[in-house]
Scaffold this motif. Sequence first.
Motif, short mmCIF file in Angstrom:
data_model
loop_
_atom_site.label_atom_id
_atom_site.label_comp_id
_atom_site.label_asym_id
_atom_site.label_seq_id
_atom_site.Cartn_x
_atom_site.Cartn_y
_atom_site.Cartn_z
N LEU A 163 1.10 -1.12 0.00
CA LEU A 163 -0.21 -0.06 0.00
C LEU A 163 1.04 1.36 0.02
O LEU A 163 0.50 2.45 -0.73
CB LEU A 163 -0.94 -0.05 1.17
CG LEU A 163 -2.08 -0.99 0.86
CD1 LEU A 163 -2.90 -1.03 2.23
CD2 LEU A 163 -2.87 -0.50 -0.04
N LEU A 164 1.93 1.19 0.82
CA LEU A 164 2.62 2.35 0.72
C LEU A 164 3.55 2.68 -0.69
O LEU A 164 3.53 3.83 -1.29
CB LEU A 164 4.13 2.14 1.71
CG LEU A 164 5.12 3.07 1.61
CD1 LEU A 164 4.32 4.61 2.13
CD2 LEU A 164 6.28 2.75 2.59
N THR A 173 0.61 4.13 -3.15
CA THR A 173 0.64 5.34 -2.54
C THR A 173 1.38 6.15 -2.92
O THR A 173 1.23 7.45 -3.91
CB THR A 173 0.40 5.39 -1.05
OG1 THR A 173 -0.94 4.77 -0.64
CG2 THR A 173 -0.17 6.85 -0.57
N CYS A 177 0.95 9.12 -6.14
CA CYS A 177 1.23 10.52 -5.87
C CYS A 177 2.28 11.02 -6.90
O CYS A 177 2.24 12.28 -7.26
CB CYS A 177 1.44 10.73 -4.33
SG CYS A 177 0.17 10.51 -3.18
N TYR A 203 0.73 17.47 -3.03
CA TYR A 203 0.89 16.10 -2.98
C TYR A 203 2.33 15.66 -2.67
O TYR A 203 2.39 14.52 -2.11
CB TYR A 203 0.87 15.75 -4.45
CG TYR A 203 -0.58 15.34 -4.88
CD1 TYR A 203 -1.28 14.19 -4.78
CD2 TYR A 203 -1.39 16.30 -5.88
CE1 TYR A 203 -2.59 14.17 -4.87
CE2 TYR A 203 -2.78 16.30 -5.80
CZ TYR A 203 -3.25 14.85 -5.66
OH TYR A 203 -4.62 14.58 -5.73
N ILE A 242 3.02 12.76 0.19
CA ILE A 242 3.92 11.65 0.00
C ILE A 242 4.88 11.66 1.29
O ILE A 242 5.25 10.50 1.81
CB ILE A 242 4.94 11.77 -1.19
CG1 ILE A 242 3.95 11.60 -2.42
CG2 ILE A 242 6.07 10.70 -1.19
CD1 ILE A 242 4.71 11.68 -3.74
N ALA A 252 2.76 10.21 4.13
CA ALA A 252 2.66 8.66 3.91
C ALA A 252 3.96 7.82 4.17
O ALA A 252 3.85 6.81 4.84
CB ALA A 252 2.25 8.57 2.54
N ARG A 293 3.84 5.67 7.98
CA ARG A 293 3.68 4.19 7.14
C ARG A 293 3.05 3.27 8.20
O ARG A 293 2.29 2.64 7.94
CB ARG A 293 4.81 3.89 6.34
CG ARG A 293 5.94 3.25 7.13
CD ARG A 293 7.04 2.83 6.13
NE ARG A 293 8.28 2.60 6.95
CZ ARG A 293 9.13 3.52 7.11
NH1 ARG A 293 9.17 4.80 6.93
NH2 ARG A 293 10.40 3.19 8.05
N PHE A 339 -0.57 1.95 7.53
CA PHE A 339 -0.70 0.96 6.54
C PHE A 339 -0.30 -0.27 7.52
O PHE A 339 -1.08 -1.28 7.38
CB PHE A 339 0.25 1.13 5.65
CG PHE A 339 0.22 2.21 4.74
CD1 PHE A 339 -0.78 2.56 3.88
CD2 PHE A 339 1.19 3.56 4.82
CE1 PHE A 339 -1.00 3.42 3.05
CE2 PHE A 339 1.00 4.52 3.72
CZ PHE A 339 -0.01 4.66 2.99
#
Length: 163
Positions: free
Chosen positions: A40-41, A44, A48, A81, A85, A88, A92, A96
């Motif tokens: 998922l990381l 994503t 992005c 964005y 990032i 995220a 994480r 996630f």
Amino acid sequence: MENEFFNQIKNEVTEYGKSLKEAGKLHLIGIISRVLGLFLLIFTVVLCALAIFTFGAVAAIDAMSACMPVWAASLIIGSAYIVLIVIAVACRKPLFIHPFIKLLSKQITSEEELALKTLEAEHKAEMQQVRMQCHVENATRELDLYASLLSRVWKAIKGLLHK
């Protein structure tokens, strides 16, 4: 007596199997949550990055045009964005990995708790293994004792018959 002994050994083996199953389950949860979290990381970050490239292209086109507000707006969105990032990547684990641990295991909510539960399950499995080994050693000693006694009685009877 023998039936009770076999039932006890059966119960010990069953408990040992359950302990190994629990330890394996917790290890599997840890591995799956890390893999899914990493997936998922990456997903994503890729999305992005594609969005940044898209907005970068729009910004470059708008920079060449005479309309300044469209260009400024696209740069602001592109930088937003980039911030997403960074967030995220920095968050994480809580974003996630921990949700997958919680999803796969009803009681466990974090990696630390998963590690503690895994360690506890492994310890329980080791304790069951030690108990089983003790029972087997006791049974072996008892069998050796009976064999030794039977051998001595046989030698004594054999010695009496030869005299």
